[in-house]
Write an enzyme that holds these catalytic residues in place. Sequence first.
Site, PDB file in Angstrom:
ATOM      1  N   ASP A   1      -9.762   4.976  -1.823  1.00 17.19           N
ATOM      2  CA  ASP A   1      -8.640   5.619  -2.520  1.00 17.19           C
ATOM      3  C   ASP A   1      -9.207   6.381  -3.723  1.00 17.19           C
ATOM      4  O   ASP A   1     -10.440   6.502  -3.864  1.00 17.19           O
ATOM      5  CB  ASP A   1      -7.580   4.575  -2.936  1.00 17.19           C
ATOM      6  CG  ASP A   1      -8.093   3.619  -4.008  1.00 17.19           C
ATOM      7  OD1 ASP A   1      -9.292   3.686  -4.356  1.00 17.19           O
ATOM      8  OD2 ASP A   1      -7.296   2.799  -4.494  1.00 17.19           O
TER       9      ASP A   1
ATOM     10  N   GLN B   1       0.884   7.047  -5.127  1.00 16.13           N
ATOM     11  CA  GLN B   1       1.430   7.882  -6.220  1.00 16.13           C
ATOM     12  C   GLN B   1       2.241   7.089  -7.235  1.00 16.13           C
ATOM     13  O   GLN B   1       2.992   7.672  -8.016  1.00 16.13           O
ATOM     14  CB  GLN B   1       2.346   9.003  -5.694  1.00 16.13           C
ATOM     15  CG  GLN B   1       1.972   9.541  -4.362  1.00 16.13           C
ATOM     16  CD  GLN B   1       1.212  10.842  -4.462  1.00 16.13           C
ATOM     17  OE1 GLN B   1       0.917  11.311  -5.550  1.00 16.13           O
ATOM     18  NE2 GLN B   1       0.881  11.427  -3.332  1.00 16.13           N
ATOM     19  N   THR B   2       2.169   5.764  -7.240  1.00 17.31           N
ATOM     20  CA  THR B   2       2.999   4.965  -8.146  1.00 17.31           C
ATOM     21  C   THR B   2       2.150   3.853  -8.761  1.00 17.31           C
ATOM     22  O   THR B   2       1.264   3.304  -8.100  1.00 17.31           O
ATOM     23  CB  THR B   2       4.178   4.347  -7.354  1.00 17.31           C
ATOM     24  OG1 THR B   2       4.784   5.375  -6.561  1.00 17.31           O
ATOM     25  CG2 THR B   2       5.243   3.781  -8.270  1.00 17.31           C
TER      26      THR B   2
ATOM     27  N   GLU C   1       0.829  -1.213   0.000  1.00 15.31           N
ATOM     28  CA  GLU C   1       0.000   0.000   0.000  1.00 15.31           C
ATOM     29  C   GLU C   1       0.859   1.258   0.000  1.00 15.31           C
ATOM     30  O   GLU C   1       0.548   2.236  -0.671  1.00 15.31           O
ATOM     31  CB  GLU C   1      -0.940   0.009   1.208  1.00 15.31           C
ATOM     32  CG  GLU C   1      -2.089  -0.990   1.122  1.00 15.31           C
ATOM     33  CD  GLU C   1      -3.039  -0.711  -0.037  1.00 15.31           C
ATOM     34  OE1 GLU C   1      -3.066   0.416  -0.547  1.00 15.31           O
ATOM     35  OE2 GLU C   1      -3.749  -1.648  -0.456  1.00 15.31           O
TER      36      GLU C   1
ATOM     37  N   GLU D   1     -11.095  -4.513  -2.050  1.00 13.62           N
ATOM     38  CA  GLU D   1     -10.237  -4.801  -3.211  1.00 13.62           C
ATOM     39  C   GLU D   1     -11.049  -4.788  -4.496  1.00 13.62           C
ATOM     40  O   GLU D   1     -10.571  -4.339  -5.543  1.00 13.62           O
ATOM     41  CB  GLU D   1      -9.605  -6.187  -3.047  1.00 13.62           C
ATOM     42  CG  GLU D   1      -8.388  -6.197  -2.166  1.00 13.62           C
ATOM     43  CD  GLU D   1      -7.650  -7.512  -2.311  1.00 13.62           C
ATOM     44  OE1 GLU D   1      -6.604  -7.539  -2.948  1.00 13.62           O
ATOM     45  OE2 GLU D   1      -8.150  -8.519  -1.768  1.00 13.62           O
TER      46      GLU D   1
ATOM     47  N   CYS E   1     -13.855   0.994 -14.482  1.00 18.68           N
ATOM     48  CA  CYS E   1     -14.424   2.341 -14.337  1.00 18.68           C
ATOM     49  C   CYS E   1     -13.272   3.352 -14.399  1.00 18.68           C
ATOM     50  O   CYS E   1     -12.953   4.041 -13.436  1.00 18.68           O
ATOM     51  CB  CYS E   1     -15.194   2.440 -13.020  1.00 18.68           C
ATOM     52  SG  CYS E   1     -16.238   3.893 -12.936  1.00 18.68           S
TER      53      CYS E   1
ATOM     54  N   TYR F   1      -6.837   5.827   4.799  1.00 14.93           N
ATOM     55  CA  TYR F   1      -6.962   4.861   3.708  1.00 14.93           C
ATOM     56  C   TYR F   1      -6.072   3.637   3.954  1.00 14.93           C
ATOM     57  O   TYR F   1      -6.535   2.495   3.894  1.00 14.93           O
ATOM     58  CB  TYR F   1      -6.619   5.503   2.342  1.00 14.93           C
ATOM     59  CG  TYR F   1      -6.383   4.423   1.336  1.00 14.93           C
ATOM     60  CD1 TYR F   1      -7.460   3.684   0.844  1.00 14.93           C
ATOM     61  CD2 TYR F   1      -5.082   4.042   0.975  1.00 14.93           C
ATOM     62  CE1 TYR F   1      -7.252   2.619  -0.008  1.00 14.93           C
ATOM     63  CE2 TYR F   1      -4.872   2.972   0.129  1.00 14.93           C
ATOM     64  CZ  TYR F   1      -5.956   2.267  -0.360  1.00 14.93           C
ATOM     65  OH  TYR F   1      -5.745   1.198  -1.180  1.00 14.93           O
TER      66      TYR F   1
ATOM     67  N   LEU G   1      11.898   4.650  -6.876  1.00 18.14           N
ATOM     68  CA  LEU G   1      10.440   4.737  -6.672  1.00 18.14           C
ATOM     69  C   LEU G   1       9.989   6.157  -6.348  1.00 18.14           C
ATOM     70  O   LEU G   1       8.819   6.483  -6.488  1.00 18.14           O
ATOM     71  CB  LEU G   1      10.008   3.836  -5.514  1.00 18.14           C
ATOM     72  CG  LEU G   1       9.476   2.446  -5.831  1.00 18.14           C
ATOM     73  CD1 LEU G   1       8.993   1.771  -4.557  1.00 18.14           C
ATOM     74  CD2 LEU G   1       8.340   2.495  -6.844  1.00 18.14           C
TER      75      LEU G   1
HETATM   76  S1  SF4 Z   1     -21.341   1.321 -15.320  1.00 15.54           S
HETATM   77 FE1  SF4 Z   1     -19.702   2.649 -16.057  1.00 15.54          FE
HETATM   78  S2  SF4 Z   1     -19.727   4.419 -14.705  1.00 15.54           S
HETATM   79 FE2  SF4 Z   1     -20.900   2.805 -13.695  1.00 15.54          FE
HETATM   80  S3  SF4 Z   1     -19.414   1.784 -12.365  1.00 15.54           S
HETATM   81 FE3  SF4 Z   1     -19.477   0.659 -14.297  1.00 15.54          FE
HETATM   82  S4  SF4 Z   1     -17.833   1.543 -15.547  1.00 15.54           S
HETATM   83 FE4  SF4 Z   1     -18.254   2.983 -13.847  1.00 15.54          FE
END
Ligand code: SF4
Length: 340
Positions: A137, A41-42, A36, A176, A186, A119, A79
């Site tokens: 996060d 940032q990596t 973690e 997770e 997403c 977090y 890093l």
């Molecule tokens: S449907 Fe689209 S906007 Fe909604 S959680 Fe899934 S990838 Fe994200």
Amino acid sequence: MDVPRLRRVLLRWFARSKRPLPWRQTRDPYAIWVSEVMLQQTTVAAVIPYYARFMARFPTILSLATGDEDAVLEMWSGLGYYARARNLRLGAQVLARNHNGTFPRDVETAMTIKGVGRYTASAVTSLAYGARVAAVDGNVFRVLSRLYAARDLTSPRAQQLATNLLSARAPGAWNEAMMELGATVCLPKRPRCQTCPVRTDCEGRSRPESWGGGRPRRATIKTMVEMALVIRSDRVLLVRTPTGDLMGGLYELPHAGLPGQEEACMALRDRYRGRLRVAPEAVTTIRHAVTHHRIEALIFRARLLKLPSGDAIFQPRGALSRLPLGGLTRKALRAVGIPV
Ligand code: SF4
């Protein structure tokens, strides 16, 4: 939104589709903590080789607590954000001294360790011990803002929504799964809604990019650095940078940074006036990225007039890799044909 269905579908998807990352092969809280901290940032791809090397060298809290700071920095070299490595070692020392060498089971106690925020404390305790706490996060924040079509989501509200959604049965896997959804489906740009496992229950799926692009990213900082290559009797001159510096605590070629494109040699000459005689032409130029810093470095040959004040040493070429070298210096040495 059908929350029980959403939980069921997402957990099933995660069990089937999760990436086999090395820190997912263990429930050891220390190993999860290290991962973690490295992932702050990596990117995952950048962290994987460092994680394997670090865990081989410091497999337990006790080994890290008793490890030499230079050895820890050496494992971290490249890093960036070296305060993370120092805090990790200091945290391990506190755990060894006051907590029988184990990571705390509750979030509030974990947050008393230097460098451990809400977090990280939530991620480690839920993944390792099954603590019922939601870890938010940047990825999870974005997923939440889209699931709930919440345009101006604040951190406390996101924490509340994440807590409401949390699976009490499998809090670690749930956290997770939310992170994995944000990292692989997403996405900030062009989310893959067509193949998203939770699209049926996502309130923002019709216009996903309108909802929460995530917490604001740090702006990229461009920096010009000039570095001096001083070689005497097959030994290379290195200086140790102060702890607060971008490359703090590591050994680097003598260098000077410029806030933009200035005339060559001026910064280096100014900083080492009377100590180095810098050649007028650069030998080569390298580019290097450390977190949000984009560095362009010009490397000049130079002759020593007087040893720079502070922590300066001549290190034999063959023994360079025994020192914690900064990533920029490693790259610069390789660029001029010195293997490290
Ligand atoms: S449907 Fe689209 S906007 Fe909604 S959680 Fe899934 S990838 Fe994200």
